[in-house]
Scaffold this motif. Structure first.
Motif, short mmCIF file in Angstrom:
data_model
loop_
_atom_site.label_atom_id
_atom_site.label_comp_id
_atom_site.label_asym_id
_atom_site.label_seq_id
_atom_site.Cartn_x
_atom_site.Cartn_y
_atom_site.Cartn_z
N ASP A 71 58.29 154.39 -22.75
CA ASP A 71 57.39 154.22 -21.65
C ASP A 71 58.27 153.81 -20.67
OD1 ASP A 71 54.21 152.98 -21.07
OD2 ASP A 71 55.92 152.10 -19.83
N ASN A 72 58.15 154.33 -19.58
CA ASN A 72 59.02 153.95 -18.13
C ASN A 72 58.43 153.23 -17.05
OD1 ASN A 72 57.73 156.04 -16.84
ND2 ASN A 72 59.41 157.40 -16.56
N LEU A 73 57.07 152.56 -17.21
CA LEU A 73 56.44 152.08 -16.00
C LEU A 73 57.55 151.04 -15.46
CD1 LEU A 73 54.09 151.53 -14.15
CD2 LEU A 73 53.13 150.02 -15.84
N ILE A 75 60.56 150.96 -15.31
CA ILE A 75 61.89 151.36 -14.52
C ILE A 75 61.07 151.57 -12.97
CG2 ILE A 75 63.60 153.28 -14.39
CD1 ILE A 75 63.12 153.69 -17.39
N HIS A 76 60.07 152.33 -12.98
CA HIS A 76 59.53 152.70 -11.64
C HIS A 76 59.30 151.28 -10.92
CE1 HIS A 76 58.62 156.93 -11.60
NE2 HIS A 76 58.26 156.83 -13.06
N ARG A 77 58.77 150.38 -11.53
CA ARG A 77 58.69 148.99 -10.72
C ARG A 77 59.93 148.52 -10.54
NH1 ARG A 77 58.57 145.47 -8.27
NH2 ARG A 77 57.34 143.54 -8.02
N VAL A 100 62.85 158.17 -21.44
CA VAL A 100 62.22 157.34 -20.44
C VAL A 100 62.83 157.45 -19.07
CG1 VAL A 100 61.66 155.54 -22.12
CG2 VAL A 100 63.90 155.38 -20.92
N PHE A 101 63.85 158.42 -18.98
CA PHE A 101 64.45 158.65 -17.62
C PHE A 101 64.62 160.12 -17.27
CE2 PHE A 101 67.71 158.65 -14.38
CZ PHE A 101 67.50 157.52 -13.52
N GLY A 102 64.51 160.62 -15.99
CA GLY A 102 64.63 161.94 -15.56
C GLY A 102 64.95 162.33 -14.26
N GLY A 103 64.77 163.36 -13.83
CA GLY A 103 65.24 163.88 -12.66
C GLY A 103 64.76 163.16 -11.45
N ILE A 104 63.24 162.65 -11.58
CA ILE A 104 62.69 162.26 -10.49
C ILE A 104 63.08 160.78 -10.23
CG2 ILE A 104 60.34 161.18 -9.64
CD1 ILE A 104 59.22 164.20 -10.88
N LEU A 105 63.12 160.14 -11.31
CA LEU A 105 63.75 158.72 -11.14
C LEU A 105 65.08 158.77 -10.71
CD1 LEU A 105 62.13 157.14 -14.46
CD2 LEU A 105 61.93 156.18 -12.37
N ALA A 106 65.92 159.73 -11.02
CA ALA A 106 67.35 159.91 -10.51
C ALA A 106 67.35 159.93 -9.00
CB ALA A 106 68.11 161.02 -11.25
N VAL A 123 66.94 160.27 -22.31
CA VAL A 123 66.75 160.85 -21.05
C VAL A 123 66.57 162.50 -21.08
CG1 VAL A 123 68.48 159.37 -19.96
CG2 VAL A 123 69.01 161.78 -20.21
N ARG A 124 65.74 163.01 -20.06
CA ARG A 124 65.52 164.29 -19.87
C ARG A 124 66.08 164.97 -18.54
NH1 ARG A 124 59.25 165.38 -19.93
NH2 ARG A 124 58.74 164.10 -18.14
N ASP A 125 66.11 166.13 -18.28
CA ASP A 125 66.47 166.85 -17.02
C ASP A 125 67.82 166.78 -16.67
OD1 ASP A 125 63.70 167.07 -16.50
OD2 ASP A 125 63.53 165.20 -15.35
N ILE A 126 68.54 166.81 -17.96
CA ILE A 126 70.00 166.41 -17.67
C ILE A 126 70.74 167.46 -16.87
CG2 ILE A 126 70.94 167.49 -19.63
CD1 ILE A 126 71.91 163.95 -18.18
N GLY A 145 58.41 163.62 -22.89
CA GLY A 145 58.21 162.68 -21.44
C GLY A 145 57.70 161.43 -21.89
N PRO A 146 57.68 160.40 -21.33
CA PRO A 146 57.27 159.02 -21.44
C PRO A 146 55.98 158.82 -21.04
CG PRO A 146 58.67 159.08 -19.36
CD PRO A 146 58.44 160.40 -19.98
N SER A 147 55.33 157.65 -21.66
CA SER A 147 54.17 157.06 -20.84
C SER A 147 54.32 156.34 -19.89
CB SER A 147 53.18 156.26 -21.82
OG SER A 147 54.09 155.24 -22.55
N LYS A 148 53.40 155.75 -18.91
CA LYS A 148 53.55 154.79 -17.80
C LYS A 148 52.41 153.72 -17.97
CE LYS A 148 55.59 158.31 -15.03
NZ LYS A 148 56.23 159.03 -16.20
N ASN A 149 52.42 153.00 -19.03
CA ASN A 149 51.65 151.96 -19.23
C ASN A 149 52.23 150.61 -19.44
OD1 ASN A 149 49.26 154.01 -19.77
ND2 ASN A 149 50.44 154.02 -21.91
O1 LIG Z 1 58.59 162.04 -16.44
C1 LIG Z 1 59.23 161.15 -16.32
O2 LIG Z 1 58.73 159.67 -16.15
C2 LIG Z 1 60.63 161.02 -16.68
C3 LIG Z 1 61.30 162.14 -15.87
O3 LIG Z 1 61.39 163.31 -16.36
C4 LIG Z 1 61.59 162.02 -14.51
O4 LIG Z 1 61.69 160.85 -13.97
O5 LIG Z 1 61.69 163.06 -13.96
#
Ligand SMILES: O=C([O-])CC(=O)C(=O)O
Ligand SMILES: [Mg+2]
Length: 213
Positions: A71-73, A75-77, A100-106, A123-126, A145-149
């Motif tokens: 879950d990556n909520l 990280i966003h917070r 839990v991490f990818g291109g958008i968070l990057a 991670v993904r979107d490497i 991909g992760p959940s956001k809960n």
């Molecule tokens: O979907 C997500 O939360 C992780 C992810 O791929 C991104 O941050 O691009």
């Protein structure tokens, strides 16, 4: 946050002092192996946490984040609290079947001046992140991909790669791996480094002289 999700279950700890930019830059001039040597060869993360963006180096002040596995909520917070020069140090409890991490968070990291990310997880979107120039260290990649809960913590000490990382500690990473320097020991570590560098240099000089004679 750039996502539309309730984040009340993410606990955000009070703000912490960060090391000065000068101190960070001075330490960043040295490789983790040499820094580890002046620190009794302690406080280095597990070899399972690898640099996944070849050619990048990482140096910054720890912003610790604890996520619920997969879950990556948090990280966003947590990125709402980030300051230029921070490195996200994320504990995902070592879980690697979900990223839990990818291109958008990057993208958000670059926008906030975050200089790197270390994840005890996946991670993904490497390929995308390789083009972005952000230093990303993790156990591996997986497309799931992760959940956001949530729940999760921001600013509370975490265990990452077997090392306790406190807010405001310094992390330095390269292709060898990552060393963690406690904030209270930054100056003594920096002061010991030129001597260690000299002693390596003199060994190399003796090797060259022996070869030449
Ligand atoms: O979907 C997500 O939360 C992780 C992810 O791929 C991104 O941050 O691009
Ligand atoms: Mg993505």
């Amino acid at each position: 946050m750039y996502i539309n999700a309730p984040a009340e279950n993410i606990t955000v700890y009070p703000e912490w002092p960060r090391p000065s930019r000068d101190l960070l830059q001075s330490l960043a001039a040295y490789p983790p192996a040499l820094i580890g040597d002046v620190r009794k060869r302690m406080d280095m993360m597990s070899a399972d946490i690898r640099c996944l963006t070849p050619g990048t180096r990482l140096a910054g002040s720890v912003l610790p984040i604890q996520v619920w596995e997969g879950d990556n909520l948090a990280i966003h917070r947590g990125l709402d609290e980030a300051k230029p020069g921070d490195v996200l140090v994320i504990s995902g409890n070592g879980a690697t079947n979900r990223s839990v991490f990818g291109g958008i968070l990057a993208e958000i990291c670059l926008h906030k001046g975050v200089t790197g990310v270390i994840i005890d997880g996946a991670v993904r979107d490497i390929e995308e992140m390789n083009d972005m120039g952000l230093a990303v260290f993790a156990r591996g990649t997986v497309p799931a991909g992760p959940s956001k809960n949530g729940p999760g913590y921001v600013g509370k000490p975490v265990a990452c790669g077997n090392v306790v990382c406190n807010p405001g500690d310094v992390v330095i990473g390269d292709a060898d791996g990552i060393v963690v320097i406690p904030q209270a020991e930054l100056i003594e570590t920096l002061q010991a480094l030129p001597g260690q560098e000299d002693s390596e240099r003199s060994i190399r000089t003796r090797i060259k002289e022996a070869v030449a004679s």
